[in-house]
Design an enzyme around this catalytic site. Structure first.
Site: not given
Ligand code: MRU
Length: 360
Positions: A242, A252-253, A201, A94, A53-55
């Site tokens: 994201d 973002n999250k 996270q 996603r 996970r994470g963009a």
């Molecule tokens: O749902 P997730 O855990 O994939 O969400 C991740 C985030 O919101 C991160 O802050 C974002 O992807 C940046 S990762 C370098």
């Protein structure tokens, strides 16, 4: 070279008949397990369920997914059929992180550029392109760290949300890259990691990473951030992203927007760190960013314990959008975008190497 994490978040092992290996992030911090993906379905499930996970890491995983989805092709025609269905399938995985769609576009363009090649060469080109996406992301994250490290001064306390670290990228991170780079240069500072409900996270992953790297970190519940700011305990906020629209509005999250509002109210600068591959120049503002909604269970019985009465509704959007005017600056691999305006974004984007999401 400073290596905050000794593992690879996601990598391809072996040749075209090899496989994807990734750290199963759903198990951290209790268990460190590396899982193997030998087919597209396994990798798709890993992305969907946040094992990876994470963009930026989602972008890398998506590229590897295209390799897995096309490598059984026996003719150029079947290669392009499999490419089409793998891309459609992955696009459903996603919706919010634009890096997924960026990676699909890039893989498709490589295939198109090799349209007349033999099937084995097409498949080899896919693996080479996916490896390049991984390797470029690792280099990009180092450059983000170097571009942003001076934002953190000796004695600062930095607040972050979710995980934008090595686990969310090929390695080193985005928001955490800024912290790792400052740490590498000997600066002493503390990080407050929002635990990041509902999937934690921040508590599970960010705290795990920073502690391993020797960066002092304190976990707080999401609803404590305002109290800390009020007490003057936070000097700056840095989060990942994201998807960033071309006016700077940033998804973002979930919870990032609240943090930005709180930061504004307390005069605390709020920064975003992200690669250019996270900027979606096709979107004029954040209202067009698709927001993923996830299952009720993540809220009502996260980590196994029922915390919401049966039959009571839950709402679980996974992301929110922070308007550009709440963002002091965006740290990219090409430098700091400050102030956050469409003109500045365009300027840095046009001088950058990433053209995949560009409008027209
Ligand atoms: O749902 P997730 O855990 O994939 O969400 C991740 C985030 O919101 C991160 O802050 C974002 O992807 C940046 S990762 C370098």
């Amino acid at each position: 070279v400073f290596e905050p994490l000794s593992h690879k978040t996601i990598e391809w092992v072996g040749g075209l008949d090899g496989h994807v290996q990734l750290v199963d992030q759903t198990l951290l911090p209790g268990e460190y397990r590396v899982m193997t993906c030998e087919d597209l379905d396994t990798l798709w499930e890993a992305i969907r369920n946040l094992r990876v996970r994470g963009a930026p890491a989602i972008g890398v995983a998506t590229a590897y997914g295209v390799v897995l989805g096309t490598r059984q092709a026996s003719t150029p025609q079947s290669f392009f059929e499999k490419l089409h269905s793998a891309c459609e399938y992955l696009a459903e995985c996603r919706p919010t992180a634009v890096n997924l769609f960026w990676a699909l576009d890039r893989m498709r363009r490589v295939a198109e550029a090799n349209r007349d090649a033999r099937v084995d060469d097409l498949k080899a080109a896919m693996l080479k392109a996916a490896q390049a996406i991984r390797d470029e992301d690792a280099a990009t994250c180092r450059a983000i760290g170097a571009a942003g490290e001076s934002l953190i001064r000796d004695g600062d306390a930095v607040l972050t949300h979710c995980n934008a670290g090595g686990l969310a990228t090929a390695e080193y991170g985005t928001a955490l890259a800024v912290m790792y780079a400052a740490h590498e240069r000997g600066r002493r500072f503390r990080v407050y990691a929002d635990e990041t409900r509902p999937l934690l996270q921040g508590a599970r992953l960010t705290a795990w990473e920073l502690a391993q790297a020797g960066v002092p970190v304190t976990v707080i519940c999401d609803n404590m951030a305002g109290f800390l700011m009020k007490q003057g305990k936070v000097n700056l906020v840095i989060t990942g992203a994201d998807r960033i629209a071309r006016n700077g509005d940033t998804a973002n999250k979930i919870g990032t927007y609240s943090l930005a509002v709180l930061a504004k109210a307390h005069g605390v600068p709020f920064f975003v760190a992200a690669p250019l591959s996270t900027i979606d120049m096709k979107l004029s503002d954040g209202s067009g960013i698709p927001i993923e909604e996830r299952s009720r269970d993540e809220v009502s019985k996260g980590f196994g314990r029922v915390t919401v009465p049966d039959g009571v509704a839950c709402y679980n959007p996974a992301f929110d959008v922070t308007p550009a005017d709440l963002i002091a600056g965006i740290v990219t691999e090409k430098g700091l975008i400050r102030p956050v305006t469409e003109a500045r974004l365009r300027e840095i984007f046009d001088n950058g190497s990433c053209k995949a999401n560009k409008n027209g």
